[in-house]
Each structure stands twice: as structure tokens, then as C-alpha cells.
Design a protein around this motif. Structure first.
Motif, short mmCIF file in Angstrom:
data_model
loop_
_atom_site.label_atom_id
_atom_site.label_comp_id
_atom_site.label_asym_id
_atom_site.label_seq_id
_atom_site.Cartn_x
_atom_site.Cartn_y
_atom_site.Cartn_z
N TRP A 52 14.44 14.00 11.97
CA TRP A 52 13.28 13.90 12.78
C TRP A 52 11.95 13.79 12.20
N ALA A 53 11.48 14.65 11.51
CA ALA A 53 10.23 14.56 10.80
C ALA A 53 9.92 13.51 10.01
N GLY A 54 11.02 13.41 9.05
CA GLY A 54 10.93 11.99 8.11
C GLY A 54 11.02 10.86 8.76
N PRO A 55 12.01 10.47 9.61
CA PRO A 55 11.94 9.00 10.25
C PRO A 55 10.60 9.00 10.99
N TRP A 56 10.10 9.96 11.71
CA TRP A 56 8.91 9.83 12.54
C TRP A 56 7.75 9.66 11.86
N LEU A 57 7.78 10.04 10.72
CA LEU A 57 6.52 9.96 9.82
C LEU A 57 6.65 8.50 8.87
N ARG A 58 7.64 8.16 8.54
CA ARG A 58 7.88 7.04 8.20
C ARG A 58 7.65 5.85 9.00
N GLY A 63 3.83 1.60 10.79
CA GLY A 63 2.86 0.98 11.66
C GLY A 63 1.45 1.19 11.61
N ALA A 64 0.97 1.78 10.62
CA ALA A 64 -0.59 2.03 10.55
C ALA A 64 -0.94 0.73 10.04
N ASP A 65 -2.06 0.30 10.34
CA ASP A 65 -3.04 -0.87 10.37
C ASP A 65 -3.92 -0.60 9.06
N PHE A 66 -3.72 -0.96 7.89
CA PHE A 66 -4.47 -0.79 6.84
C PHE A 66 -5.21 -2.19 6.65
N PRO A 67 -6.50 -2.25 6.30
CA PRO A 67 -6.93 -3.71 5.68
C PRO A 67 -6.36 -3.99 4.59
N GLY A 68 -6.44 -5.35 4.10
CA GLY A 68 -5.89 -6.05 3.07
C GLY A 68 -6.23 -5.09 1.68
N TRP A 69 -7.48 -4.79 1.43
CA TRP A 69 -8.08 -4.25 0.50
C TRP A 69 -7.58 -2.76 0.02
N LEU A 70 -6.87 -2.29 1.37
CA LEU A 70 -6.23 -0.90 1.29
C LEU A 70 -4.99 -0.86 1.36
N SER A 71 -4.21 -1.88 1.05
CA SER A 71 -2.65 -2.11 1.17
C SER A 71 -2.18 -1.24 0.26
N TRP A 72 -2.77 -1.16 -0.92
CA TRP A 72 -2.29 -0.07 -2.13
C TRP A 72 -2.09 1.19 -1.50
N LEU A 73 -2.97 1.56 -0.34
CA LEU A 73 -2.93 3.12 0.04
C LEU A 73 -1.80 3.32 0.90
N GLN A 74 -1.21 2.49 1.59
CA GLN A 74 0.12 2.47 2.24
C GLN A 74 1.13 3.01 1.42
N THR A 75 1.20 2.05 0.18
CA THR A 75 2.15 2.37 -0.50
C THR A 75 2.10 3.66 -1.23
N ALA A 76 1.06 4.14 -1.57
CA ALA A 76 0.61 5.51 -2.27
C ALA A 76 0.84 6.36 -1.18
N LEU A 77 0.82 6.25 -0.02
CA LEU A 77 1.14 7.14 1.13
C LEU A 77 2.42 7.49 1.31
N TRP A 79 4.60 6.93 -1.06
CA TRP A 79 5.30 7.76 -2.30
C TRP A 79 4.96 9.20 -2.00
N CYS A 80 3.82 9.62 -1.44
CA CYS A 80 3.35 10.93 -1.44
C CYS A 80 4.18 11.53 -0.32
N LEU A 81 4.52 10.66 1.01
CA LEU A 81 5.46 11.18 1.85
C LEU A 81 6.74 11.72 1.37
N SER A 82 7.34 10.84 0.70
CA SER A 82 8.63 11.00 -0.23
C SER A 82 8.78 12.24 -0.90
N ALA A 83 7.80 12.31 -1.73
CA ALA A 83 7.63 13.67 -2.72
C ALA A 83 7.46 14.92 -1.73
N PHE A 84 6.77 14.71 -0.72
CA PHE A 84 6.51 15.88 0.14
C PHE A 84 7.77 16.22 0.79
N LEU A 85 8.67 15.28 1.34
CA LEU A 85 9.81 15.60 1.97
C LEU A 85 10.81 15.94 1.31
N TRP A 86 11.03 15.35 -0.03
CA TRP A 86 12.22 15.49 -0.81
C TRP A 86 12.23 16.45 -1.98
#
Length: 246
Positions: A52-58, A63-77, A79-86
Motif C-alpha cells: 500500500w504505502a510503497g506503491p502509493w508513494l511511488r 506524477g509529480a511535475d518537476f521543472p526540467g532543471w530539477l529533474s535530478w531531484l525526482q531521481t534523488a527522491l 532513491w531516498c524513498l527506496s532507502a526509506f522503505l527497504w
């Protein structure tokens, strides 16, 4: 030498109790139900995270809309989400597994101590007391533990003092069941411990690390009973104890 002997005796009681528990299958039923409850609780939490929590957060992150210059932040988040969950959540659950096991097992551990002491120390029968008195005594020990840990949180950062204080709290906590069975208030146990501080400290230092493995906690409960009856409880206290009718 006496100080070292006292420390070593307390530590020895922790190992003796563990050995007794694992070599006496008739004591195991007192430890299995709380362990099953903890496993069910953890299974429920991990299932909620995985399904439940994992799929919903992912899905939300994708679906989050990041500006092009912040696209790296989505990847970083991600990774952080995976580390937090697992990683983080399993480690937190592992850290608190002993605490939950004690919480679920406290009532059965009282019965475990009673069954063990009736066989091992028949010369030290439990006090005849009402359920109301047992509840009052138990509440007093719970309050003592809470206050002790509040004090510990104020000094845990002091290297040696915090370590020793935590060991002393841990050692004393495994004496509570035996003291309640004898009908002794908190004030009595504190005086008893004051005369045997190093033995209780030696037990507590060892128990603090052993209790990280939940399967060893019932053995530590028995070890605390051994320490109480062989070192702390003396004949004069036993003979002067007032019997209370049920």
C-alpha cells in the motif's frame, strides 16, 4: 576483587537463565504467544509498506511535475524513498523488536517467573496478596521504569555515566517480577538493589545487549529471578514480609 566478583556473578546469572530456558521445553509456552503476536504485527506493517504505502508513494512521486532543471531531484527522491522503505523501516522494526516482545510478553513473563520460582526456590514462596495489590505494585514499577528512562535520556550523551546508568536500569527491570511476587514495593527493591549494585549492574550490562535478540529475553527474565533469589533477597526480609490475604 569482591567488586569484580559481584559484576561477574550478575553477568553469569544472565547466561544461566538463558541456558535454563532453552534446556527446559516446559517453559517455552510462556514465550511463544508474545513472539507470534510480534511476528503478526511486523507482518502487518511490512505488508502495508509493500502493498500500500510503497506503491502509493511511488505513484505520487512519478506524477509529480518537476521543472526540467530539477529533474535530478525526482531521481534523488526516488532513491531516498527506496532507502526509506527497504532499509530504514526494516532497521527501525528490528531495533524495536525486543521492546515490542517485552510489551506483549509482560503478562506471560509474570507467569513464567512464578512457575520457575515455585520449582527452583520453594523455600521462597510468593506472598499471599490480592490482584488489586499486585496491580498497584506493578504500576509502581512501571512508573519507576518510566522515570528512570526520562533521567537516562538527560544523561545518555555522557559517555561512561550514560552507559552505566542504562545498564543499571536494565538490570533492575528484570528483578521487578520477582519483587512483585514477594509483595515488595518499589522502595524495598531499591534498598535491596542498593546493597548489590555491582551484581545488578553486571547483569544489566550483559542483558542490555542480549535482549536485542528477542528469543533470549525469557532467559533473561529467568536470570533476573536467579539473581534476585540467590543474591538480593535475604532471609531477614523474607521472614519479616507481611502476608496479605487474597
Amino acid at each position: 576483587m569482591k567488586a569484580l566478583d559481584d559484576l561477574m556473578y550478575g553477568a553469569e546469572c544472565a547466561f544461566r537463565g538463558t541456558k535454563i530456558f532453552f534446556t527446559r521445553p516446559r517453559l517455552w509456552p510462556y514465550a511463544l504467544p508474545p513472539l507470534l503476536l510480534v511476528l503478526l504485527l511486523y507482518a502487518g506493517i511490512l505488508s502495508a509498506v509493500i502493498f500500500w504505502a510503497g506503491p502509493w508513494l511511488r505513484e505520487w512521486l512519478a506524477g509529480a511535475d518537476f521543472p526540467g532543471w530539477l529533474s535530478w531531484l525526482q531521481t534523488a527522491l526516488d532513491w531516498c524513498l527506496s532507502a526509506f522503505l527497504w532499509v530504514v523501516i526494516p532497521l527501525v522494526l528490528l531495533y524495536f523488536i525486543g521492546t515490542f516482545y517485552e510489551m506483549f510478553g509482560n503478562m506471560l513473563f509474570d507467569i513464567l517467573v512464578d512457575a520457575f520460582e515455585k520449582e527452583a526456590y520453594p523455600e521462597h514462596p510468593g506472598a499471599e496478596q490480592s490482584y488489586g495489590r499486585v496491580l498497584r505494585l506493578t504500576s509502581g514499577y512501571i512508573l519507576l521504569t518510566i522515570v528512570s528512562y526520562l533521567v537516562y535520556f538527560l544523561m545518555f550523551w555522557i559517555p561512561v555515566v550514560g552507559f552505566l546508568f542504562r545498564g543499571a536500569i536494565c538490570g533492575r527491570s528484570y528483578l521487578h517480577d520477582s519483587a512483585v511476587r514477594q509483595g515488595f514495593r518499589v522502595s524495598v527493591l531499591r534498598k535491596q538493589v542498593a546493597k548489590n549494585r555491582l551484581s545488578v549492574l553486571g547483569f544489566g550490562i550483559v542483558a542490555r545487549y542480549m535482549e536485542a535478540i528477542p528469543f533470549l529475553i525469557p532467559g533473561l527474565v529467568i536470570g533476573g529471578s536467579i539473581l534476585y533469589h540467590t543474591k538480593i533477597l535475604n532471609a531477614s526480609e523474607l521472614s519479616s514480609r507481611k502476608r496479605i490475604s487474597r
